[in-house]
Each structure stands twice: as structure tokens, then as C-alpha cells.
Design a protein around this motif. Structure first.
Motif, PDB file in Angstrom:
ATOM      1  N   GLY A 117      19.211  20.647  -4.038  1.00 49.43           N
ATOM      2  CA  GLY A 117      19.761  19.853  -5.129  1.00 49.43           C
ATOM      3  C   GLY A 117      19.844  18.379  -4.782  1.00 49.43           C
ATOM      4  O   GLY A 117      19.636  17.517  -5.641  1.00 49.43           O
ATOM      5  N   VAL A 118      20.143  18.077  -3.514  1.00 52.52           N
ATOM      6  CA  VAL A 118      20.177  16.687  -3.066  1.00 52.52           C
ATOM      7  C   VAL A 118      18.783  16.074  -3.155  1.00 52.52           C
ATOM      8  O   VAL A 118      18.599  14.950  -3.645  1.00 52.52           O
ATOM      9  N   TRP A 119      17.773  16.797  -2.688  1.00 48.06           N
ATOM     10  CA  TRP A 119      16.398  16.282  -2.702  1.00 48.06           C
ATOM     11  C   TRP A 119      15.916  16.025  -4.127  1.00 48.06           C
ATOM     12  O   TRP A 119      15.311  14.993  -4.403  1.00 48.06           O
ATOM     13  N   VAL A 120      16.190  16.970  -5.021  1.00 48.78           N
ATOM     14  CA  VAL A 120      15.721  16.817  -6.399  1.00 48.78           C
ATOM     15  C   VAL A 120      16.422  15.635  -7.071  1.00 48.78           C
ATOM     16  O   VAL A 120      15.797  14.829  -7.766  1.00 48.78           O
ATOM     17  N   SER A 121      17.739  15.529  -6.871  1.00 47.29           N
ATOM     18  CA  SER A 121      18.472  14.413  -7.492  1.00 47.29           C
ATOM     19  C   SER A 121      17.994  13.072  -6.937  1.00 47.29           C
ATOM     20  O   SER A 121      17.902  12.081  -7.671  1.00 47.29           O
ATOM     21  N   LEU A 122      17.657  13.008  -5.646  1.00 48.90           N
ATOM     22  CA  LEU A 122      17.146  11.764  -5.066  1.00 48.90           C
ATOM     23  C   LEU A 122      15.780  11.418  -5.652  1.00 48.90           C
ATOM     24  O   LEU A 122      15.507  10.251  -5.981  1.00 48.90           O
ATOM     25  N   ALA A 123      14.911  12.409  -5.799  1.00 51.52           N
ATOM     26  CA  ALA A 123      13.582  12.161  -6.357  1.00 51.52           C
ATOM     27  C   ALA A 123      13.688  11.656  -7.795  1.00 51.52           C
ATOM     28  O   ALA A 123      12.990  10.713  -8.195  1.00 51.52           O
ATOM     29  N   LEU A 124      14.554  12.274  -8.583  1.00 52.18           N
ATOM     30  CA  LEU A 124      14.739  11.821  -9.961  1.00 52.18           C
ATOM     31  C   LEU A 124      15.358  10.427 -10.003  1.00 52.18           C
ATOM     32  O   LEU A 124      15.050   9.631 -10.902  1.00 52.18           O
ATOM     33  N   ALA A 125      16.225  10.118  -9.042  1.00 52.90           N
ATOM     34  CA  ALA A 125      16.811   8.773  -8.990  1.00 52.90           C
ATOM     35  C   ALA A 125      15.740   7.722  -8.720  1.00 52.90           C
ATOM     36  O   ALA A 125      15.770   6.621  -9.297  1.00 52.90           O
ATOM     37  N   GLY A 131       9.435   1.003  -7.456  1.00 54.00           N
ATOM     38  CA  GLY A 131       9.617   2.446  -7.318  1.00 54.00           C
ATOM     39  C   GLY A 131       9.205   2.944  -5.946  1.00 54.00           C
ATOM     40  O   GLY A 131       9.887   3.791  -5.351  1.00 54.00           O
ATOM     41  N   VAL A 132       8.090   2.419  -5.435  1.00 56.81           N
ATOM     42  CA  VAL A 132       7.642   2.815  -4.090  1.00 56.81           C
ATOM     43  C   VAL A 132       8.654   2.371  -3.039  1.00 56.81           C
ATOM     44  O   VAL A 132       8.970   3.120  -2.093  1.00 56.81           O
ATOM     45  N   LEU A 133       9.192   1.162  -3.183  1.00 55.99           N
ATOM     46  CA  LEU A 133      10.202   0.682  -2.238  1.00 55.99           C
ATOM     47  C   LEU A 133      11.455   1.550  -2.286  1.00 55.99           C
ATOM     48  O   LEU A 133      12.112   1.769  -1.259  1.00 55.99           O
ATOM     49  N   ALA A 134      11.810   2.041  -3.481  1.00 50.99           N
ATOM     50  CA  ALA A 134      12.967   2.938  -3.581  1.00 50.99           C
ATOM     51  C   ALA A 134      12.714   4.232  -2.815  1.00 50.99           C
ATOM     52  O   ALA A 134      13.583   4.734  -2.093  1.00 50.99           O
ATOM     53  N   VAL A 135      11.505   4.794  -2.947  1.00 54.08           N
ATOM     54  CA  VAL A 135      11.175   6.029  -2.227  1.00 54.08           C
ATOM     55  C   VAL A 135      11.254   5.822  -0.716  1.00 54.08           C
ATOM     56  O   VAL A 135      11.702   6.707   0.022  1.00 54.08           O
ATOM     57  N   LEU A 136      10.844   4.634  -0.254  1.00 53.45           N
ATOM     58  CA  LEU A 136      10.772   4.372   1.186  1.00 53.45           C
ATOM     59  C   LEU A 136      12.017   3.702   1.746  1.00 53.45           C
ATOM     60  O   LEU A 136      12.080   3.447   2.952  1.00 53.45           O
ATOM     61  N   HIS A 137      13.001   3.414   0.900  1.00 54.32           N
ATOM     62  CA  HIS A 137      14.177   2.672   1.364  1.00 54.32           C
ATOM     63  C   HIS A 137      14.939   3.504   2.414  1.00 54.32           C
ATOM     64  O   HIS A 137      15.233   4.679   2.199  1.00 54.32           O
ATOM     65  N   PRO A 138      15.265   2.908   3.563  1.00 53.61           N
ATOM     66  CA  PRO A 138      15.943   3.682   4.622  1.00 53.61           C
ATOM     67  C   PRO A 138      17.249   4.330   4.169  1.00 53.61           C
ATOM     68  O   PRO A 138      17.543   5.470   4.551  1.00 53.61           O
ATOM     69  N   MET A 139      18.048   3.618   3.351  1.00 55.54           N
ATOM     70  CA  MET A 139      19.310   4.209   2.916  1.00 55.54           C
ATOM     71  C   MET A 139      19.068   5.423   2.017  1.00 55.54           C
ATOM     72  O   MET A 139      19.750   6.440   2.137  1.00 55.54           O
ATOM     73  N   LEU A 140      18.074   5.335   1.134  1.00 52.38           N
ATOM     74  CA  LEU A 140      17.788   6.473   0.268  1.00 52.38           C
ATOM     75  C   LEU A 140      17.221   7.637   1.069  1.00 52.38           C
ATOM     76  O   LEU A 140      17.502   8.806   0.759  1.00 52.38           O
TER      77      LEU A 140
END
Length: 315
Positions: free
Chosen positions: A142-150, A171-180
Motif C-alpha cells: 500500500g505504501v508503494w502504490v500510494s507513493l507511485a500515485l503521488a 515527474g521524473v525528479l519526483a520518482v528519483l527524489h531521495p526523500m520520496l
């Protein structure tokens, strides 16, 4: 200064120095390759649904790869155990739990023991983890799915403010952001609140250009997600967003403005009613959140500066 400390300071600057030297000596190097990449990026940016799907797939792949090859997520801090309590409660089809017979012996950080046994946090994170637990076999799903949708929501938000190519890069930077990436490997991250905030901000950018029933519904969905994850911050953020686009509606017809405002309430009003029901089941009052009851029972330092300090609880 020791040699090790000097090296630790200079080491991060070495790649920048190398790149700077190459750019200075060979300014035209790789121009054709960069131009081809830029053209490909521009063609891809014209297909937002493909981009959003790709961002979701990339985020899920990264989260799974880190869990498999680096470290599988395990709860460590008290907040994570509180969210897991909520997830297990929802997974079993319950809203809350009756207090244990000897509940003073089981008091724990961030957990409400009276009048019911529940997490003090809003329910959104627990619901997402419960869904992942039920459908994917583990709460981290559930954490992974919610992060992907975010991440996809961040891309959609940027489309309301910048050009498609820049939105794709964001969007790519969001996927690769260290905090995310870190949020995808623990149970207390803010991906759900990020998704809600992105929907609110993205809808704000679009509503500034004119009223829309569809975008009004999205704005209300973002507010509903924030109400169930970060209610105070969400209320402030939603109010600021409304102040940005409500004046723009005055330039159109009153009918357009009215339908847009009604559209905001379509997802928001049922969500608030469900939240009130949840509060009543957990705390006994539709007006009191579990967080408020927990802080009144245990907290010494209040959440706001104008509130007085409390006496420490006696155990």
C-alpha cells in the motif's frame, strides 16, 4: 583538518569540476545527442497518460528493487507501529478496537487507549496500508502504490503550471527524489498527503484560467485526501489555493462559478461525513480527532504556541 575530512569535503565537488572543465574545453560536445534526447522528450511529453503510467511503473519498480536488493522495509520507530495498528484494524474490518482489560500496562507512543484502542493519526495512511495488505499480502504494498500515485499526481500538478516537457522532468525528479525513495521504504511517509496536495495545487493552476466541474471535483478530492491525512495543514493549503482561484471565477458567469464550487463539494462533503463518523467511533465525538484526545492525555508541549504547557501525566 585531517586528510579524511578534507577528502570528504572535496570528493562531492570532483564530478562538478570535471563536468565544468569538459564544458569549458569542448562546449559543442554531445550537442547532437542532447538534441535527439530533447526531441524524444518533447514527443513523449505530448502523451500525458503514457507519461503518468510510466512514472507509476518506474516508482513501483524502484521501490521493489530497493526492498529486494538493499533492505526489506521493517518498522523501527513508534510512528510506524501506530500506523501498522491502524492498518491491521482496518484490514480486519474494524474501525477501532476495545481497550485491553489492563490497558494501563499496554500504553504506547502515538496510540490511543481510551475511550478505544486506536492509532492517534488520521486514517488515510492506515487505509492505504490495509488495502495493500489485503490485496498484495503486505502493508508495504500500500505504501508503494500510494507513493507511485503521488509521483503521477505531482506530474499532473505541474501540467497545470508549466509546459509538458518541464512537467515530465518534474515527474521524473519526483520518482528519483531521495526523500520520496525513503518514504517508499518505511511506514510513516507522507506520500498520501503529497498526492492530496498535488491535486489541490494542480487544480488551482487550472481553475485560475476558468471554472470547470471536472477540475472542481479534483480540487475537492485533493482536499478530502488532505483531510484524512494532514487535516490542519490541508485546511491551510486548501484555503490558500481557493484564494488563488476563486477571484478568477468572478471573471466568468455566476453559473460557472456556482457549478465549480458545487463540484468541489461532491467528493469533499461525503469524505468529511465519513471522517466525522470515524471520529465518533474512535473518540465518541464527531468534533474530536483521535490526535486531539491523545495529545490531551499525554502531551506536555501543545501543538500551538499560544496554548499553555500542560502538567506531565502521572503513571
Amino acid at each position: 583538518m585531517s586528510g579524511y575530512r578534507l577528502w570528504s569535503i572535496l570528493y562531492p565537488a570532483i564530478p562538478l569540476l570535471v563536468v565544468g572543465w569538459v564544458v569549458w574545453r569542448r562546449p559543442g560536445m554531445g550537442r547532437a545527442s542532447f538534441r535527439r534526447a530533447e526531441n524524444w522528450l518533447g514527443r513523449l511529453a505530448r502523451h500525458p497518460w503514457r507519461v503518468a503510467g510510466g512514472l507509476v511503473a518506474a516508482s513501483l519498480t524502484l521501490s521493489l528493487a530497493i526492498a529486494l536488493f538493499v533492505r526489506y522495509p521493517q518498522p523501527v520507530i513508534a510512528d510506524e507501529f501506530s500506523y501498522l495498528l491502524a492498518a491491521e484494524t482496518f484490514r480486519e474490518g474494524r474501525v477501532s478496537n476495545p481497550p485491553p482489560p489492563s490497558w494501563p500496562h499496554f500504553e504506547s507512543l502515538h496510540v490511543l487507549m481510551q475511550p478505544t484502542w486506536a492509532s492517534k493519526y488520521p486514517p488515510a495512511q492506515g487505509l492505504a496500508m490495509a488495502a495493500g495488505w489485503k490485496l498484495g499480502g503486505a502493508p508495504i504494498v500500500g505504501v508503494w502504490v500510494s507513493l507511485a500515485l503521488a509521483c503521477a499526481a505531482v506530474y499532473w500538478m505541474l501540467l497545470g503550471w508549466v509546459r509538458p516537457r518541464e512537467a515530465l522532468i518534474g515527474g521524473v525528479l519526483a520518482v528519483l527524489h531521495p526523500m520520496l525513495l525513503e518514504w517508499g521504504q518505511n511506514f510513516w511517509g507522507g506520500a498520501i498527503a503529497l498526492a492530496g496536495g498535488a491535486l489541490v495545487l494542480g487544480a488551482t493552476g487550472r481553475l485560475r484560467r476558468g471554472g470547470s466541474i471536472r477540475i472542481g471535483v479534483v480540487f475537492g478530492m485533493g482536499l478530502a485526501i488532505l483531510a484524512a491525512s494532514r487535516p490542519f495543514e490541508g485546511a491551510v493549503f486548501g484555503l490558500l489555493g481557493g484564494l488563488l482561484w476563486l477571484p478568477a471565477l468572478r471573471r466568468g458567469s455566476w453559473r460557472e462559478a456556482g457549478t465549480t464550487l458545487l463540484a468541489v463539494g461532491v467528493p469533499l462533503v461525503p469524505a468529511l461525513l465519513l471522517l466525522a463518523t470515524y471520529h465518533a467511533r474512535v473518540t465518541g465525538s464527531v468534533w474530536e480527532m483521535p490526535y486531539q484526545v491523545h495529545e490531551r492525555a499525554y502531551a506536555v508541549a501543545p501543538p500551538f504556541l499560544w496554548q499553555p504547557l500542560r502538567e506531565p501525566p502521572v503513571y
